[in-house]
Motif scaffolding. Sequence first.
Motif, mmCIF file in Angstrom:
data_model
loop_
_atom_site.group_PDB
_atom_site.id
_atom_site.type_symbol
_atom_site.label_atom_id
_atom_site.label_comp_id
_atom_site.label_asym_id
_atom_site.label_seq_id
_atom_site.Cartn_x
_atom_site.Cartn_y
_atom_site.Cartn_z
ATOM 1 N N UNK A 9 0.880 -1.165 0.000
ATOM 2 C CA UNK A 9 0.000 0.000 0.000
ATOM 3 C C UNK A 9 0.916 1.213 0.000
ATOM 4 N N UNK A 10 0.872 1.989 -1.069
ATOM 5 C CA UNK A 10 1.864 3.039 -1.280
ATOM 6 C C UNK A 10 1.251 4.435 -1.117
ATOM 7 N N UNK A 11 1.946 5.262 -0.350
ATOM 8 C CA UNK A 11 1.602 6.673 -0.206
ATOM 9 C C UNK A 11 2.796 7.478 -0.683
ATOM 10 N N UNK A 12 2.575 8.376 -1.622
ATOM 11 C CA UNK A 12 3.663 9.174 -2.181
ATOM 12 C C UNK A 12 3.329 10.650 -2.061
ATOM 13 N N UNK A 13 4.367 11.460 -1.979
ATOM 14 C CA UNK A 13 4.166 12.900 -1.861
ATOM 15 C C UNK A 13 4.952 13.640 -2.931
ATOM 16 N N UNK A 14 4.495 14.842 -3.208
ATOM 17 C CA UNK A 14 5.197 15.750 -4.115
ATOM 18 C C UNK A 14 5.223 17.124 -3.497
#
Length: 215
Positions: A9-14
Amino acid sequence: MAFAGAGAIVHATGATAAEVAAARAYGTPVSYSVLDVRDMTAVEGYSSQFTSVAALVNCAGVNLRAAEFTVQGFETVVDINLTGSMRSASAFRGALSNGGAIVNIASMFAFFGAAHAPAYAASKGAVVQLTKSLAIAYAGDGIRVNALAPGWIETAMTAAPRADPARNAELMKRTPMGRWGTPGDLTGPALFLCSPLAGFITGAILPVDGGYLIA
């Protein structure tokens, strides 16, 4: 994408809404959020929503080239590339306890000087030392900390040398594998360092550079 493909389960930010929108356009099963790693309050607020995290990949980074010869430009690069990694590691330490892994993104310029980007090289060299230091400091919490040191990878950051025939040929001549790396070349090593297969590895800096460092 690779982590999601492996079942995570992936959470990514920018850093900006535009970056997040561009990432979402790929349509991958990833939850995206805007996060400025220069803002400790924001980083802590973001991390507070997670009680247990298997892996943290610190990959926020900038290269400002000529602007790095100004104090403001130098400080900006170090704040994002180095201190941003420390902010994230500190904020997620509790959630990573008991088996979590951190992968920092260094660079081959952690080993070389970079006349065109002094802050970038300095920050990446410091990321290597941060990785080793946190590997020792966090071991008691059951957290492994390693880093990748990418070489010449096909990204927006390397558009200029790739577009320059002479510079491109120079770089490829020194690279034993004879090609530019791709973002996909980094995903396998990152997955490995975050997996149980690397369960007895911490404080390691893994070059992913087609042999550039040894040539």
